[in-house]
Scaffold this active site. Structure first.
Site, PDB file in Angstrom:
ATOM      1  N   ASP A 103       6.292   5.173  -5.580  1.00 13.31           N
ATOM      2  CA  ASP A 103       6.188   3.902  -6.294  1.00 13.31           C
ATOM      3  C   ASP A 103       5.920   4.029  -7.783  1.00 13.31           C
ATOM      4  OD1 ASP A 103       3.627   4.853  -6.032  1.00 13.31           O
ATOM      5  OD2 ASP A 103       2.744   2.940  -5.448  1.00 13.31           O
ATOM      6  N   GLU A 104       5.971   5.219  -8.349  1.00 12.46           N
ATOM      7  CA  GLU A 104       5.757   5.330  -9.789  1.00 12.46           C
ATOM      8  C   GLU A 104       6.444   6.561 -10.355  1.00 12.46           C
ATOM      9  OE1 GLU A 104       1.842   6.303 -11.270  1.00 12.46           O
ATOM     10  OE2 GLU A 104       1.187   6.881  -9.248  1.00 12.46           O
TER      11      GLU A 104
END
Length: 356
Positions: A103-104
């Site tokens: 997610d990043e």
């Protein structure tokens, strides 16, 4: 001057579940294991966070804070698939990408000619593309270096952007609370506070030699970050030998049950990091590390080609046999990657883990 973008999906796993199940959007929702199995919250939506629910929290405790919490087990295969879709979006803008988890990621757009070289406009367009193609929101931080970009991405969450220019970076950094610096967790922060250090400006006013003496090898890192210095390049193509996660504890733990709970807490983080590094989950070993309250440590690692949480529990039991009567101040999990994995060795310390 470099142009670094940090993209961070907003409560990613929970956001996917809310997208696919609209009935979850306005109720407290968490992804994680069940309370009766000593489960741990992996992430939760912003409604749940209003009740105090946080990632890495024991599910049983989260239920006490929020009795109406809806718990779902999560769909890692789907989260990984969407993460790969988002990565393809990144590649439209730059090939200098450092994924940190599903997610990043960091993106270096220093040499990009898109949008006349404006990192701000590039970040805005990336967020637009992600939302249009996945119906998920992302927050972005734009800055001249990695750690400032990462901190900035959290400033206007959810679904926001924060731009720190070279002219404003010094003013932004010097007022930061030291707990905002990646790597400064509860233990380190408490030591800093005991020294009367609370902000980056406080560190700037402190004698460097005394500071380095107090914190050893990590001292220069905190010193540099407090001065807005982070010269690390993005890790995009070197060979990664292993992926690991570990957490330093604010208080020593003394029971096998507490260690198992910590394993449950760390495992989702390890899985997320591994899927970002090796989408096929190819591994060649699993390992457990314990550091004791006398600062001695032990590591148990065996060859194992199929990722298995139960096998980590077996390794943990073996490591605990070496504990004697000592308390435990750090627990870590790791996997060794095949030599063909085109990524680099990295261990993530989650004593400071932030809730996204």
């Amino acid at each position: 001057m470099r142009k670094i973008i940090h993209i961070d999906m907003d409560c990613y796993y929970a956001a996917v579940e809310m997208r696919d199940n609209p009935q979850y959007r306005d109720i407290p929702l968490a992804i994680g294991g069940s309370a009766d199995r000593r489960g741990v919250i992996s992430t939760c939506n912003y409604v749940a966070r209003k009740y105090g629910v946080r990632s890495a929290m024991a599910t049983a405790y989260a239920r006490k804070l929020c009795p109406d919490l809806v718990l779902v087990p999560g769909r890692m295969a789907l989260y990984s698939e969407i993460s790969q879709q988002i990565r393809k979006i990144f590649l439209r803008y730059t090939d200098k990408i450092e994924p940190l988890s599903l997610d990043e990621a960091y993106l270096d757009v220093t040499d990009s000619e898109l949008f006349s070289g404006s990192a701000t406009l590039i970040a805005q367009d990336i967020r637009r593309a992600i939302f249009e193609e996945t119906q998920l929101t992302a927050s972005a931080g734009v800055a001249p270096c990695k750690f400032v970009a990462k901190i900035a991405s959290d400033e206007n969450k959810p679904n926001g952007i924060c731009v720190i220019t070279p002219d404003t970076q010094d003013a932004f950094v010097k007022t930061l609370a030291l707990g905002k610096i990646p790597g400064v967790g509860k233990v380190t922060l408490q030591k800093l506070n005991n020294m009367g250090l609370f902000t980056c400006q406080d560190v700037r006013d402190y004698p460097l030699d005394a500071f380095v003496k107090a914190f050893g090898k990590f001292g220069p890192v905190i010193w540099d970050r407090s001065h807005g210095i982070d010269e690390r390049e993005l890790s995009v193509s070197r060979k990664r030998k292993s992926v690991g996660v570990e957490r330093t504890l604010a208080q020593d733990i003394t029971t096998d049950e507490e260690c198992l709970a910590m394993l449950e807490s760390l495992y989702p983080k390890l899985l997320s990091r591994l899927e970002a590094a090796s989408p096929k989950l190819a591994i060649q070993s699993q390992g457990v590390k314990l550091k004791f309250n006398d600062f001695q440590q032990t590591t148990v690692e065996h060859r194992h080609q199929v990722l298995d949480k139960t096998y980590f529990k077996t390794l943990l039991s073996e490591a605990l046999e070496r504990r004697g009567t000592r308390g435990i101040r750090l627990v870590g999990l790791s996997v060794g990657l095949p030599e063909t994995a085109d990524v680099q060795q990295m261990v993530f310390n989650f004593e400071h883990e932030q809730n996204r």
